[in-house]
Design a protein around this motif. Structure first.
Motif, short mmCIF file in Angstrom:
data_model
loop_
_atom_site.label_atom_id
_atom_site.label_comp_id
_atom_site.label_asym_id
_atom_site.label_seq_id
_atom_site.Cartn_x
_atom_site.Cartn_y
_atom_site.Cartn_z
N ASP A 84 -9.17 16.97 -2.61
CA ASP A 84 -9.19 15.77 -1.56
C ASP A 84 -10.11 14.91 -1.68
OD1 ASP A 84 -8.61 14.55 0.92
OD2 ASP A 84 -9.83 15.81 2.10
N GLU A 85 -9.61 13.96 -2.51
CA GLU A 85 -10.51 12.68 -2.71
C GLU A 85 -10.34 11.75 -1.62
OE1 GLU A 85 -9.79 11.35 -6.77
OE2 GLU A 85 -10.24 13.38 -7.70
N TRP A 86 -9.32 11.76 -0.90
CA TRP A 86 -9.11 10.59 -0.06
C TRP A 86 -9.96 10.84 1.34
CZ3 TRP A 86 -4.57 7.13 0.27
CH2 TRP A 86 -4.72 6.48 1.62
N GLY A 87 -10.20 12.13 1.79
CA GLY A 87 -10.87 12.58 3.00
C GLY A 87 -9.95 12.72 4.19
N ILE A 88 -9.00 13.94 4.13
CA ILE A 88 -8.04 13.88 4.92
C ILE A 88 -8.43 14.20 6.49
CG2 ILE A 88 -8.04 16.70 4.67
CD1 ILE A 88 -4.90 16.53 4.90
N ASP A 89 -9.70 14.55 6.56
CA ASP A 89 -10.33 14.63 8.06
C ASP A 89 -10.32 13.27 8.50
OD1 ASP A 89 -10.79 17.29 7.85
OD2 ASP A 89 -12.82 17.04 7.00
N PHE B 193 0.81 5.59 13.58
CA PHE B 193 0.75 7.13 13.81
C PHE B 193 1.79 7.60 12.62
CE2 PHE B 193 2.49 11.00 15.45
CZ PHE B 193 1.33 11.70 15.54
N GLU B 194 2.80 7.14 12.32
CA GLU B 194 3.73 7.50 11.42
C GLU B 194 3.33 7.35 9.99
OE1 GLU B 194 6.33 9.58 11.69
OE2 GLU B 194 6.46 9.23 13.82
N LEU B 195 2.55 6.11 9.94
CA LEU B 195 2.00 5.83 8.69
C LEU B 195 0.80 6.98 8.21
CD1 LEU B 195 1.07 4.04 6.21
CD2 LEU B 195 -0.66 3.12 7.76
N LEU B 196 0.11 7.32 9.07
CA LEU B 196 -1.13 8.29 9.06
C LEU B 196 -0.41 9.59 8.77
CD1 LEU B 196 -3.85 6.89 11.83
CD2 LEU B 196 -3.95 7.06 9.29
N LEU B 197 0.40 10.00 9.52
CA LEU B 197 0.89 11.28 9.20
C LEU B 197 1.65 11.56 7.92
CD1 LEU B 197 1.29 13.85 11.17
CD2 LEU B 197 3.39 13.20 11.71
N GLY B 198 2.21 10.47 7.25
CA GLY B 198 2.87 10.44 6.21
C GLY B 198 1.78 10.51 4.92
N ARG B 199 0.69 9.81 5.33
CA ARG B 199 -0.43 10.00 4.28
C ARG B 199 -0.97 11.58 4.45
NH1 ARG B 199 0.96 5.53 3.06
NH2 ARG B 199 -0.02 3.48 3.13
N ASN C 7 3.29 5.99 -2.51
CA ASN C 7 4.31 6.77 -3.13
C ASN C 7 4.58 7.02 -4.84
OD1 ASN C 7 5.54 6.77 -0.68
ND2 ASN C 7 6.88 5.11 -0.81
N ARG C 8 3.91 5.88 -5.48
CA ARG C 8 3.83 6.01 -6.94
C ARG C 8 2.62 7.17 -7.35
NH1 ARG C 8 2.95 1.40 -11.27
NH2 ARG C 8 0.68 1.28 -10.38
N ALA C 9 1.63 7.31 -6.52
CA ALA C 9 0.51 8.07 -6.64
C ALA C 9 1.05 9.64 -6.66
CB ALA C 9 -0.51 7.95 -5.83
N LEU C 10 1.86 9.81 -5.45
CA LEU C 10 2.49 11.30 -5.44
C LEU C 10 3.48 11.23 -6.36
CD1 LEU C 10 3.40 11.22 -1.25
CD2 LEU C 10 1.43 12.16 -2.62
N PHE C 11 4.18 10.50 -6.94
CA PHE C 11 5.43 11.02 -7.86
C PHE C 11 4.56 11.08 -9.36
CE2 PHE C 11 7.65 9.28 -11.61
CZ PHE C 11 9.01 10.08 -11.23
N LEU C 12 3.25 10.36 -9.76
CA LEU C 12 2.83 10.74 -11.02
C LEU C 12 2.23 11.76 -10.96
CD1 LEU C 12 1.55 6.98 -11.78
CD2 LEU C 12 3.47 8.17 -13.13
N LEU C 13 1.46 12.06 -9.88
CA LEU C 13 0.58 13.55 -9.81
C LEU C 13 1.28 14.60 -9.75
CD1 LEU C 13 -2.33 12.12 -7.61
CD2 LEU C 13 -2.44 12.37 -9.87
N THR C 14 2.63 14.59 -9.25
CA THR C 14 3.44 15.63 -9.28
C THR C 14 4.13 15.89 -10.40
OG1 THR C 14 4.08 15.05 -6.79
CG2 THR C 14 5.60 16.39 -7.99
N VAL C 15 4.75 14.86 -11.22
CA VAL C 15 5.33 15.11 -12.31
C VAL C 15 4.42 15.16 -13.66
CG1 VAL C 15 7.34 13.79 -11.45
CG2 VAL C 15 5.64 12.45 -13.06
N ARG C 16 3.11 15.01 -13.53
CA ARG C 16 1.96 14.86 -14.64
C ARG C 16 2.37 15.96 -15.66
NH1 ARG C 16 -3.42 17.66 -12.85
NH2 ARG C 16 -2.07 19.30 -12.86
N SER D 116 0.93 -1.24 -0.03
CA SER D 116 0.05 -0.04 0.00
C SER D 116 0.86 1.23 -0.05
CB SER D 116 -1.05 -0.02 1.08
OG SER D 116 -1.49 1.36 1.27
N ASN D 117 2.05 1.23 0.72
CA ASN D 117 3.05 2.45 0.92
C ASN D 117 3.52 2.67 -0.51
OD1 ASN D 117 2.54 2.47 3.58
ND2 ASN D 117 4.20 1.33 4.22
N ARG D 118 3.69 1.57 -1.30
CA ARG D 118 4.34 1.54 -2.47
C ARG D 118 3.41 2.52 -3.37
NH1 ARG D 118 7.87 -4.05 -2.91
NH2 ARG D 118 8.55 -3.71 -0.89
N TYR D 119 2.08 2.10 -3.42
CA TYR D 119 1.25 2.51 -4.29
C TYR D 119 1.00 4.07 -4.01
CZ TYR D 119 -0.46 -1.58 -6.72
OH TYR D 119 -0.98 -2.73 -7.52
#
Length: 274
Positions: A204-209, A184-190, A131-140, A126-129
Motif C-alpha cells: 500500500d504505497e498510496w496510504g489507504i487509511d 465520496f464515489e471517487l474515494l470509494l473507487g480509489r 485506471n491505467r495504473a490498475l491495468f498495467l499492474l494487473t497485467v504485468r 487523474s481518474n484516467r491515470y
C-alpha cells in the motif's frame, strides 16, 4: 439536411453510450466493447476530443475486465483476443485517453489559467491515470515488458495521487468544491482499486487509511443533510454499509497477512539439502 444529420448522429451516440454502460455493468463485455468501439468511431467522426478521451478510457476499462475474466476462467482467448492482443489494445486505449486529457488540460490552462474548469479536467485526467495504473499492474506478468509495466503503473499511481491532492488543496481557493456524492464515489473507487492491488501482493504505497478517513469525513458531512444527493439512489444506511464493507475487507486482508507471516507455508520449513 446537415443539421438533421448531426442530430441523428448525436442521438445514435447517446444510445450507443447508454447501451455500452448498461452492458458493461451487467457483465456483457462483448456488447459493451462493441458499443464503446462504435461510439469511439462516431466521436472521432465529429472530432469531439473530450468524448474521444472518455471512450478510450472506457474501452481500456473493458479490456481490464476482459483480462480478469480470462485469468479467472483460464480461457486462452476471449472474443477472439489473446491476452497479448488484449494487453496491447488496452495500453493503446489508455495512452490515447491520457494523451487527449493532457492536451485538453494544457489548452484550458493557456486559455483560462488555473480555474474551476481546469480543476474539473484535472480530476478527470487523474481518474484516467488511476485506471491505467490498475491495468498495467494487473497485467504485468503477461505484459511484454513486465518491469516497464510495473514502473509505469507505479508512476501513474503517484501522478494520480498528486493530482487528487492538488484538486482538494486548491478547490476551495478557486471555488471548485465538487459534488460531495461525486467525491465520496471517487474515494470509494480509489479504495477498491488499492484493495485489488494489495490482494495481488502489492504494498500500500498510496496510504489507504487516508482514503478511508476522507470517505468517512465526506459521508459524515453528507449525513447532516437528509436530502443530500449522496442519498438520492441509496439510503444513508446503504452508503454506510458500502464503506463498512470495504473497511471490513481491508481488515480481513491485514489479518490474513498476519496469519501468513506467523505460519508460513510448509515448504518454507523444508528446503532441499545441499
Amino acid at each position: 439536411y446537415e443539421v438533421a444529420q448531426v442530430l441523428r448522429t448525436f442521438e445514435r451516440l447517446h444510445m450507443l453510450m447508454k447501451a455500452a454502460n448498461t452492458s458493461f455493468f451487467m457483465g456483457n463485455l462483448r456488447e459493451a466493447r462493441n458499443a464503446f468501439h462504435d461510439a469511439l468511431g462516431l466521436f472521432t467522426l465529429v472530432d469531439n476530443s473530450k468524448a474521444i478521451g472518455i471512450a478510450n478510457n472506457n474501452l481500456g476499462n473493458v479490456m481490464l475486465t476482459m483480462y480478469r475474466t480470462m485469468k479467472r476462467t483460464a480461457m486462452p482467448t476471449l472474443f477472439g483476443l489473446s491476452s497479448c492482443a488484449l494487453i496491447q489494445e488496452g495500453c493503446t486505449y489508455f495512452k490515447h485517453s491520457i494523451d487527449t486529457g493532457e492536451e485538453a488540460i494544457e489548452r484550458i490552462n493557456q486559455e483560462e489559467g488555473f480555474t474551476e474548469n481546469y480543476l474539473i479536467f484535472m480530476q478527470q485526467l487523474s481518474n484516467r491515470y488511476f485506471n491505467r495504473a490498475l491495468f498495467l499492474l494487473t497485467v504485468r506478468d503477461d505484459h511484454p515488458d513486465p518491469r516497464g509495466a510495473e514502473q509505469q503503473g507505479r508512476m501513474d499511481l503517484c501522478t494520480c495521487k498528486d493530482m487528487d491532492r492538488e484538486v482538494v488543496d486548491n478547490g476551495d481557493r478557486e471555488g471548485f468544491k465538487g459534488d460531495k456524492d461525486v467525491y465520496f464515489e471517487l474515494l470509494l473507487g480509489r479504495i477498491k482499486g488499492i484493495l485489488l492491488l494489495m490482494k495481488m501482493g502489492y504494498e500500500d504505497e498510496w496510504g489507504i487509511d487516508e482514503l478511508f478517513d476522507g470517505a468517512r469525513t465526506a459521508l459524515v458531512s453528507a449525513l447532516e443533510n437528509p436530502n443530500h444527493t449522496l442519498f438520492r439512489d441509496l439510503e444513508p444506511a446503504g452508503q454506510m454499509q458500502r464503506l463498512d464493507s470495504a473497511l471490513i475487507e481491508y481488515y480481513l486482508m491485514l489479518a490474513a497477512r498476519d496469519v501468513d507471516d506467523e505460519y508460513p507455508p510448509r515448504e518454507e520449513f523444508f528446503g532441499e539439502s545441499v
